[in-house]
Motif scaffolding. Structure first.
Motif, PDB file in Angstrom:
ATOM      1  N   GLN A 366      12.441  12.720 -34.517  1.00 52.43           N
ATOM      2  CA  GLN A 366      12.168  11.924 -33.322  1.00 52.43           C
ATOM      3  C   GLN A 366      12.015  12.771 -32.062  1.00 52.43           C
ATOM      4  O   GLN A 366      11.809  12.213 -30.969  1.00 52.43           O
ATOM      5  CB  GLN A 366      13.292  10.908 -33.121  1.00 52.43           C
ATOM      6  CG  GLN A 366      13.370   9.859 -34.230  1.00 52.43           C
ATOM      7  CD  GLN A 366      14.700   9.133 -34.264  1.00 52.43           C
ATOM      8  OE1 GLN A 366      15.528   9.292 -33.369  1.00 52.43           O
ATOM      9  NE2 GLN A 366      14.914   8.336 -35.308  1.00 52.43           N
ATOM     10  N   ALA A 367      12.118  14.086 -32.191  1.00 49.04           N
ATOM     11  CA  ALA A 367      12.021  14.957 -31.009  1.00 49.04           C
ATOM     12  C   ALA A 367      10.689  14.761 -30.301  1.00 49.04           C
ATOM     13  O   ALA A 367       9.628  14.791 -30.925  1.00 49.04           O
ATOM     14  CB  ALA A 367      12.196  16.419 -31.427  1.00 49.04           C
ATOM     15  N   THR A 375      16.647  21.996 -30.016  1.00 41.41           N
ATOM     16  CA  THR A 375      18.036  21.551 -29.864  1.00 41.41           C
ATOM     17  C   THR A 375      18.505  20.789 -31.090  1.00 41.41           C
ATOM     18  O   THR A 375      19.627  20.995 -31.586  1.00 41.41           O
ATOM     19  CB  THR A 375      18.169  20.661 -28.616  1.00 41.41           C
ATOM     20  OG1 THR A 375      17.752  21.393 -27.459  1.00 41.41           O
ATOM     21  CG2 THR A 375      19.602  20.200 -28.433  1.00 41.41           C
ATOM     22  N   ALA A 376      17.643  19.910 -31.619  1.00 42.50           N
ATOM     23  CA  ALA A 376      18.014  19.128 -32.803  1.00 42.50           C
ATOM     24  C   ALA A 376      18.179  20.028 -34.021  1.00 42.50           C
ATOM     25  O   ALA A 376      19.083  19.812 -34.847  1.00 42.50           O
ATOM     26  CB  ALA A 376      16.964  18.056 -33.056  1.00 42.50           C
ATOM     27  N   PRO A 415       0.587  21.230 -30.094  1.00 35.60           N
ATOM     28  CA  PRO A 415       0.598  19.776 -29.929  1.00 35.60           C
ATOM     29  C   PRO A 415       2.030  19.249 -29.926  1.00 35.60           C
ATOM     30  O   PRO A 415       2.966  19.954 -30.312  1.00 35.60           O
ATOM     31  CB  PRO A 415      -0.169  19.265 -31.157  1.00 35.60           C
ATOM     32  CG  PRO A 415      -0.836  20.448 -31.742  1.00 35.60           C
ATOM     33  CD  PRO A 415      -0.062  21.647 -31.340  1.00 35.60           C
ATOM     34  N   ALA A 416       2.197  18.019 -29.501  1.00 34.15           N
ATOM     35  CA  ALA A 416       3.523  17.410 -29.508  1.00 34.15           C
ATOM     36  C   ALA A 416       4.107  17.475 -30.912  1.00 34.15           C
ATOM     37  O   ALA A 416       3.400  17.311 -31.900  1.00 34.15           O
ATOM     38  CB  ALA A 416       3.432  15.957 -29.038  1.00 34.15           C
ATOM     39  N   PRO A 417       5.401  17.736 -31.018  1.00 33.53           N
ATOM     40  CA  PRO A 417       5.987  17.922 -32.347  1.00 33.53           C
ATOM     41  C   PRO A 417       6.003  16.639 -33.173  1.00 33.53           C
ATOM     42  O   PRO A 417       6.167  15.541 -32.645  1.00 33.53           O
ATOM     43  CB  PRO A 417       7.417  18.378 -32.039  1.00 33.53           C
ATOM     44  CG  PRO A 417       7.709  17.854 -30.679  1.00 33.53           C
ATOM     45  CD  PRO A 417       6.403  17.892 -29.937  1.00 33.53           C
ATOM     46  N   THR A 418       5.790  16.806 -34.446  1.00 35.17           N
ATOM     47  CA  THR A 418       6.000  15.770 -35.448  1.00 35.17           C
ATOM     48  C   THR A 418       6.876  16.375 -36.528  1.00 35.17           C
ATOM     49  O   THR A 418       7.126  17.593 -36.515  1.00 35.17           O
ATOM     50  CB  THR A 418       4.671  15.293 -36.067  1.00 35.17           C
ATOM     51  OG1 THR A 418       4.071  16.408 -36.752  1.00 35.17           O
ATOM     52  CG2 THR A 418       3.716  14.777 -35.005  1.00 35.17           C
ATOM     53  N   ALA A 419       7.327  15.546 -37.452  1.00 30.62           N
ATOM     54  CA  ALA A 419       8.175  16.077 -38.526  1.00 30.62           C
ATOM     55  C   ALA A 419       7.463  17.191 -39.275  1.00 30.62           C
ATOM     56  O   ALA A 419       8.039  18.252 -39.555  1.00 30.62           O
ATOM     57  CB  ALA A 419       8.566  14.948 -39.475  1.00 30.62           C
TER      58      ALA A 419
END
Length: 928
Positions: A366-367, A375-376, A415-419
């Motif tokens: 969900q980051a 951090t996660a 790009p924005a992070p995904t799993a």
């Protein structure tokens, strides 16, 4: 001969020292030759105001200062920008843009482009044009903060004046970019070429790469024993696979200190493997098998219990047998209140642990930014990974924490992070983390061929000099054709040949080339490398053919043949030295010099002695503790001390050794819940048994026959079994469920017809726990449960349900009630029911369509009882004596336990047992 290029370098350096105030730079081909040159210069007069650098370090020093504050673009960063470019405009790659392999291939191509002269690139194909477009898009937004390696080379070429005087030693440029820089350096100073091509002084060939490297280990030990300093011995390979691993393995076994690339990278070790596996999990669909594989490596914390931590065996038993888990929602079956009995606390602890893991994985998934992802990931490491105890694991965890922290640097770039992107980013960084072992200049060097150019060695060894390995086959890259890279296949071959010849020539006294005649994986016979032929011809003194090399070189003293591992152990070849490749080989040599029957006791090692005894006993058909004769400790066998089941006695007949494993040693194989996609025969039979038990008990309690009630009970059992078996596929289960219901419907009809003949159920699953049976010598106590007992006019009928085929029971008659001593259930069950009346009839009832609802049985009389007693005497006497011969189970069904211990070896051991007095009665009755 002396190292002429190095001597020339020393003279040139001395000649350049007209003024110590003028800086002097010596450019060397690699880091290994840099260490040799520095050592030689230090011993020859000092290195004041002198730098020794490789092309790469030279570029970084000059360009780093010139292009500051920009920093060099890293491979991880360019991989992130490629992801961003693909997400923004995938172009030709639209249909495969989401595939990991697409991003990896493009990132690798763009990384190579970053090292080329991008100002002169043209696109010869549409595909290559797309790759260049992706590269331009990937680096366009980075130029303010980063510079690409090709830009660094141009900056270095434009600022060479700061180097002072320059000497280029052993130039071997591999790319047009390197060639440009070498040309520019040569224009400012002197060039000293690497050694001219030399012939090898010795050739060794072995059956495969394993024996090849083992021979090299012997040779290295001999050179060390002769006084050659370890730092003047180097071994180089054309292919890291399999040679890097083999060199590490065999040189370590030989006690040789080495330095060079590590045989395994961070990605190959447990901490990184665990993290990479976890990041591929969907938090809502964690697979049990993969999770337990990670747990088994002991890198994750263990679920806590009141009296300690939950060990792997308990986790396995709990999730395989007690509460079968496959994945996903199955884990909720462990929730508080769902599991009763002794496993309740363990189930709750494991459920809490998996819930915690899910929470941390969900935070990663969900980051919303790469900083949050970092951090996660750190939170996952802190919470779920145990503190390492050994030095290597400590370094690995530190490296992983560092690369996780580095993810913040691609914020706004990727790009924005995904799993998937987070997992890919970690994976890319972990796989690129390859370390070294040892200290450069200390011990024997190992490395690729390119590390040998310009070295100052006494012994230069090249391994793997067979076609297909040297030269290495290059697979054409459609993303980067030669028109883009400027490197043709011919250029690549020419470079490989130059490296091969110069690495060989680096050996001052000994130049050894080895090659395998075959592959570790089998396949066609290998032939010597085309670049080895000149040496073969030189050593043989006449022409040598590429396919007839064996005949053409036979008898040449400098060409050593290692026929096999066995021959190398049993005979010492002075051309490889008298040393052995390992301590194990010394022991093998000690054994090899004495006849096989005299070897026990030669080595003062109880384990080896026991191993030889075991092999000898099994091979020569001696019935000893190594193949089932434990009579020496028969007083420890407790199988008959407690009540025993008829099926256990039958199991001894079927395979005495298997019974020994399961009942004496208590060994068992846990089933894998997702290994079988459908119900197995045993489970199907048990389900039907439970259904009939409940139905017949209700009949005994007074209910009338009812098909509806029978099917209701069956549906309840089917539903429970389905819930307890999450690995079954729905479509297969629907088929099996329909089959089982059909069998139960047919049973109702047959049972009703039987009821109409006057038989009425008296009891179901009637248990007996202390049924004594007198046998010659000593009585035995039996236990069991009779499926069903019916009465009619004072007569008794004992029924044992069977859900399979009646064929294996066709030999049962009143004259052969135990089927030649293999089936004891009916007479024992009849013995347990003798108090209910007489006469007592028995039957196996095959209660499925497959069995045709046939009945096999007989009436009990004294003759039947006498046969049972005699057959059980044989079985019980053998068990009490400690005889468990290794007969495999005679069945077409697989046996996981026997397969695990090696059923082929078991069969050989059983076949070899001839004329053994202890089991003569067994073999006479049951055969071989």
């Amino acid at each position: 001969m002396s190292n002429e290029p190095l001597s020339q370098l020393m003279q040139t350096v001395a000649g350049c020292r007209s003024s110590w105030a003028v800086p002097l730079t010596v450019v060397v081909p690699n880091s290994s030759s840099r260490a040799d040159v520095i050592r030689a210069l230090s011993l020859g007069g000092g290195v004041a105001n002198l730098r020794v650098e490789t092309l790469g370090s030279l570029v970084e020093r000059i360009a780093g200062a010139k292009l500051s504050p920009r920093v060099r673009l890293s491979r991880a960063t360019i991989a992130a920008t490629v992801d961003s470019a693909l997400a923004t405009d995938p172009g030709l790659f639209a249909e495969v843009a989401e595939q990991l392999i697409t991003a990896e291939a493009l990132a690798a191509a763009c990384w190579e482009i970053a090292h080329l002269n991008t100002n002169t690139m043209t696109a010869p194909t549409t595909l290559a044009g797309e790759v260049l477009r992706i590269f331009d898009a990937a680096v366009a937004s980075l130029t303010a903060e980063y510079y690409v390696p090709s830009e660094a080379y141009r900056a270095a070429i434009d600022n060479l004046e700061q180097l002072g005087e320059v000497i280029v030693y052993g130039p071997t440029p591999s790319t047009p970019r390197d060639a440009l820089l070498v040309h520019a350096l040569a224009a400012r100073g002197s060039v000293i070429e690497a050694s001219s091509p030399e012939f090898g002084t010795q050739v060794i060939h072995a059956s495969d790469a394993d024996d090849e490297v083992r021979a090299v280990a012997r040779l290295v030990r001999q050179h060390l024993a002769d006084g050659t300093p370890a730092h003047r011995i180097a071994i180089h390979y054309g292919s890291a696979e399999p040679y890097l691993r083999l060199l590490h393995e065999h040189l370590a076994a030989a006690g040789v200190v080495i330095n060079g690339p590590d045989a395994e990278g961070l990605a190959d070790r447990p901490v990184a493997r665990a993290l990479r596996t976890l990041l591929r999990f969907d938090p809502d669909d964690i697979p049990r098998r993969e999770l337990l594989d990670v747990l088994s490596e002991r890198t994750l914390t263990q679920p806590p219990l009141a009296d300690g931590m939950m060990g792997q065996p308990l986790v396995e038993r709990l999730t395989r047998k007690k509460v079968p888990i496959v994945r996903g929602d199955d884990w909720e079956r462990l929730a508080p209140g769902r599991v009763e009995g002794s496993h309740a606390s363990a189930a709750e602890a494991l459920h809490a642990w998996v819930t915690d893991l899910r929470h941390h994985l969900a935070e990663i998934h969900q980051a919303a930014s790469w900083t949050e992802a970092s951090t996660a990931l750190s939170g996952l490491i802190d919470a779920m990974f145990r503190p390492p105890t050994d030095e290597l694991a400590v370094r690995d965890l530190e490296a992983i924490r560092s690369l996780i922290a580095d993810l913040t640097q691609i914020e706004g770039i990727a790009p924005a992070p995904t799993a998937g992107r987070i997992a890919d980013a970690v994976d890319t960084r972990v796989r690129s983390h390859i370390g070294r072992v040892g200290t450069r200049g200390v011990g024997v060097s190992i490395g690729p061929l390119s590390d040998g150019v310009g070295r100052d060695l006494a012994v230069s060894i090249i391994v793997g000099a067979a076609e297909g390995i040297i030269p290495t086959r290059r697979t054409p890259n459609p993303l980067l054709p030669p028109e883009v890279t400027g490197i043709t296949p011919a250029d690549d071959i020419a470079y490989q040949r130059a490296v091969f010849e110069r690495t060989l020539a680096a050996g001052e006294h000994h130049r050894v080339i080895t090659f395998p005649r075959g592959s570790l994986r089998g396949g066609a016979e290998k032939v010597p490398s085309r670049w080895l032929l000149p040496t073969l011809e030189h050593l043989a003194g006449h022409p040598v053919g590429i396919t007839s090399w064996g005949d053409d070189t036979r008898g040449v003293d400098a060409i050593v043949t290692v026929e096999s591992f066995d021959s190398a152990v049993q005979s010492i070849d002075p051309r490889l030295g008298c040393s052995a490749a390992s301590a194990t080989e010394w022991r093998q040599r000690a054994l090899a010099v004495v006849p096989a029957h005299e070897r026990r006791g030669v080595i003062d090692d109880p384990t080896v002695t026991l191993g030889m005894t075991m092999r000898s006993d099994r091979l020569h058909g001696r019935f000893t503790r190594f193949n089932g004769n434990v009579s020496a400790v028969a007083d420890l066998i407790r199988v008959l001390d407690e009540p025993i089941a008829a099926t256990t006695l039958q199991d001894w007949v079927a395979s005495p050794y298997r019974l020994f494993l399961t009942k004496v040693l208590c060994v068992d194989v846990l089933a894998d819940p997702d290994a079988d996609p459908q119900i197995d025969a045993l489970t199907s039979g048990n389900l039907i048994h439970r259904t009939l038990e409940k139905y017949i008990q209700e009949r005994i309690d007074g209910d009338e026959p009812s098909l509806e009630r029978l099917l209701t009970l069956a549906d309840a059992e089917l539903a429970r079994e389905r819930d307890d078996s999450p690995g079954w596929l729905a479509q297969l289960w629907d088929r099996d469920r329909a089959r089982i219901r059909a069998d139960i419907e047919d049973f109702y009809d047959h049972d009703l017809a039987d009821h109409n003949t006057g038989w009425g159920p008296h009891s179901v699953e009637r248990k007996f726990d202390a049924l004594e049976l007198l046998l010659p010598g000593a009585p035995i106590t039996l236990r069991g449960s009779v499926d069903r007992i019916d009465l009619r006019d004072g007569a008794v009928r004992v029924t044992d349900y069977k859900s399979g085929s009646p064929t294996p029971y066709s030999g049962i008659t009143a004259g052969t009630p135990t089927d030649e001593g293999t089936k004891f259930q009916l007479p024992i069950y009849a013995h347990a029911a003798r108090d209910l009346g007489a006469p007592v009839d028995t039957r196996y009832w095959f209660i499925t369509r497959k069995g045709g609802f046939e009945e096999v049985g007989y009436r009990i009389d004294d003759a039947v009882q006498d046969i049972l007693v005699e057959d059980l005497r044989l079985v019980c006497d053998a068990i009490r004596a400690g005889y468990f011969p290794p007969k495999p189970v005679d069945s077409h069904w697989g046996d996981d336990l026997l397969e695990l211990i090696g059923i082929a070896g078991l069969r050989r051991s059983w076949t070899n047992l001839d004329d053994v007095d202890e089991i003569a009665e067994y073999t006479a009755k049951y055969g071989k």
